[in-house]
Design a protein around this motif. Structure first.
Motif, short mmCIF file in Angstrom:
data_model
loop_
_atom_site.label_atom_id
_atom_site.label_comp_id
_atom_site.label_asym_id
_atom_site.label_seq_id
_atom_site.Cartn_x
_atom_site.Cartn_y
_atom_site.Cartn_z
N ASP A 1 -9.51 11.59 4.02
CA ASP A 1 -9.69 10.20 4.42
C ASP A 1 -8.69 9.26 3.75
O ASP A 1 -8.49 8.13 4.22
CB ASP A 1 -11.12 9.74 4.10
CG ASP A 1 -12.15 10.36 5.03
OD1 ASP A 1 -11.75 10.91 6.08
OD2 ASP A 1 -13.35 10.31 4.70
N LEU A 2 -8.08 9.71 2.67
CA LEU A 2 -7.12 8.87 1.95
C LEU A 2 -5.67 9.13 2.40
O LEU A 2 -4.76 8.41 1.98
CB LEU A 2 -7.23 9.13 0.44
CG LEU A 2 -8.55 8.73 -0.22
CD1 LEU A 2 -8.62 9.29 -1.64
CD2 LEU A 2 -8.72 7.22 -0.23
N ILE B 1 -3.37 3.96 -5.03
CA ILE B 1 -3.18 3.19 -3.80
C ILE B 1 -3.35 1.70 -4.07
O ILE B 1 -2.62 0.86 -3.53
CB ILE B 1 -4.18 3.65 -2.71
CG1 ILE B 1 -3.82 5.04 -2.20
CG2 ILE B 1 -4.20 2.66 -1.54
CD1 ILE B 1 -4.85 5.62 -1.25
N ASN B 2 -4.30 1.37 -4.94
CA ASN B 2 -4.60 -0.01 -5.25
C ASN B 2 -3.75 -0.59 -6.37
O ASN B 2 -4.01 -1.69 -6.87
CB ASN B 2 -6.09 -0.16 -5.61
CG ASN B 2 -6.98 0.07 -4.41
OD1 ASN B 2 -6.71 -0.41 -3.31
ND2 ASN B 2 -8.06 0.82 -4.60
N SER C 1 -9.99 12.15 -5.81
CA SER C 1 -10.14 11.07 -4.84
C SER C 1 -10.12 9.71 -5.53
O SER C 1 -9.47 8.77 -5.07
CB SER C 1 -11.45 11.25 -4.07
OG SER C 1 -11.68 10.16 -3.20
N ASN C 2 -10.82 9.62 -6.65
CA ASN C 2 -10.85 8.38 -7.43
C ASN C 2 -9.47 8.01 -7.93
O ASN C 2 -9.06 6.84 -7.87
CB ASN C 2 -11.83 8.55 -8.60
CG ASN C 2 -11.88 7.34 -9.50
OD1 ASN C 2 -11.15 7.27 -10.50
ND2 ASN C 2 -12.75 6.40 -9.19
N HIS C 3 -8.71 8.99 -8.39
CA HIS C 3 -7.36 8.74 -8.90
C HIS C 3 -6.41 8.30 -7.79
O HIS C 3 -5.59 7.39 -7.99
CB HIS C 3 -6.83 9.99 -9.60
CG HIS C 3 -7.34 10.14 -11.00
ND1 HIS C 3 -6.98 11.18 -11.83
CD2 HIS C 3 -8.21 9.38 -11.71
CE1 HIS C 3 -7.59 11.04 -13.00
NE2 HIS C 3 -8.34 9.96 -12.94
N ILE C 4 -6.49 8.95 -6.63
CA ILE C 4 -5.64 8.55 -5.52
C ILE C 4 -5.94 7.12 -5.11
O ILE C 4 -5.03 6.31 -4.87
CB ILE C 4 -5.82 9.51 -4.32
CG1 ILE C 4 -5.36 10.91 -4.68
CG2 ILE C 4 -5.03 8.99 -3.10
CD1 ILE C 4 -5.71 11.96 -3.63
N SER C 5 -7.22 6.78 -5.05
CA SER C 5 -7.63 5.42 -4.68
C SER C 5 -7.08 4.40 -5.67
O SER C 5 -6.62 3.32 -5.27
CB SER C 5 -9.16 5.32 -4.62
OG SER C 5 -9.68 6.14 -3.60
N LYS C 6 -7.13 4.73 -6.96
CA LYS C 6 -6.60 3.81 -7.97
C LYS C 6 -5.10 3.61 -7.80
O LYS C 6 -4.60 2.48 -7.89
CB LYS C 6 -6.90 4.36 -9.37
CG LYS C 6 -8.34 4.18 -9.81
CD LYS C 6 -8.53 4.64 -11.25
CE LYS C 6 -9.96 4.35 -11.72
NZ LYS C 6 -10.17 4.78 -13.12
N LYS D 1 0.82 -1.20 0.00
CA LYS D 1 0.00 0.00 0.00
C LYS D 1 0.86 1.26 0.00
O LYS D 1 1.86 1.34 0.68
CB LYS D 1 -0.91 0.00 1.23
CG LYS D 1 -1.80 1.23 1.35
CD LYS D 1 -2.63 1.18 2.60
CE LYS D 1 -3.50 2.43 2.76
NZ LYS D 1 -2.75 3.67 2.86
#
Length: 205
Positions: free
Chosen positions: A122-123, A77-78, A70-75, A3
């Motif tokens: 939150d990220l 991270i994953n 937010s969507n890009h950061i989550s991607k 992560k």
């Protein structure tokens, strides 16, 4: 890949956010660090006339596409790559050019309002606010806009008084309460830089 560590770096205009970001990143292999600037995520305004675009208040949270960021950061991270938008300030809308960003161990999210938005906070594993005196920030911004952006003094002062300062007081400064670490004097605070780097290495280990 394990992560990613996400660091948010906020603070007023010309507070030294970019200097802090560069100094932190310099302690790590460039392939380990991704820098996402909030400025690249201003909303697309291609549906508006140029006159309407000129009225945009870029210091207000509503000007930013936080959901996409937010969507890009989550991607990232994953472990997924993204096509990061870029913004054309000469046309006051999003550019058709995107930048391919691959996942890295460290993601630095930088911008005056990155701590104001809960979905971004939150990220984040580490939240930082760069706190610099208002007078110093204004002088820095004035000099930068005159030298680098071809602005005149009257337009810089008018913008600062009418939008930059009010938005700072209403949105940017209050977001300081969400910070894990407040850094006085930005990139000149070497002790704070060392603390951040040590914390990142601890999380990565």
């Amino acid at each position: 890949m394990s992560k990613s560590v996400v660091i948010g770096i906020a603070g007023g205009t010309a507070s030294g956010k970019t200097t802090v970001t560069k100094k932190v990143a310099s302690f790590f292999d460039g392939l380990q660090v991704t820098i996402l600037r909030h400025d690249d995520y201003y909303k697309d305004q291609s549906h508006l006339t140029i006159e309407e675009r000129l009225l945009t208040n870029y210091d207000h949270p509503h000007a930013l596409d936080n959901e996409l960021m937010s969507n890009h950061i989550s991607k990232l991270i994953n472990g997924n790559s993204i096509d990061k938008p870029t913004y054309d300030f000469s046309k006051h809308t999003r550019s058709h050019i995107t930048e391919r960003i691959n996942p890295t161990k460290i993601i630095i999210v930088e911008g005056i309002l990155v701590l104001e938005e809960e979905m971004l906070r939150d990220l984040m594993d580490i939240k930082i606010y760069v706190d610099t005196d208002d007078d110093i920030r204004f002088i820095r911004r004035l000099m930068r806009d005159l030298k680098e952006r071809g602005r005149d003094i009257d337009s810089v002062v008018k913008q600062y008084i009418n939008t930059v300062k009010p938005m700072h007081n209403q949105f940017v400064m209050p977001s300081k309460r969400y910070a894990d670490l407040i850094i006085p004097e930005g990139g000149q605070n070497q002790v704070a830089i060392d603390v951040i780097v040590t914390k990142i290495k601890h999380i990565l280990s």
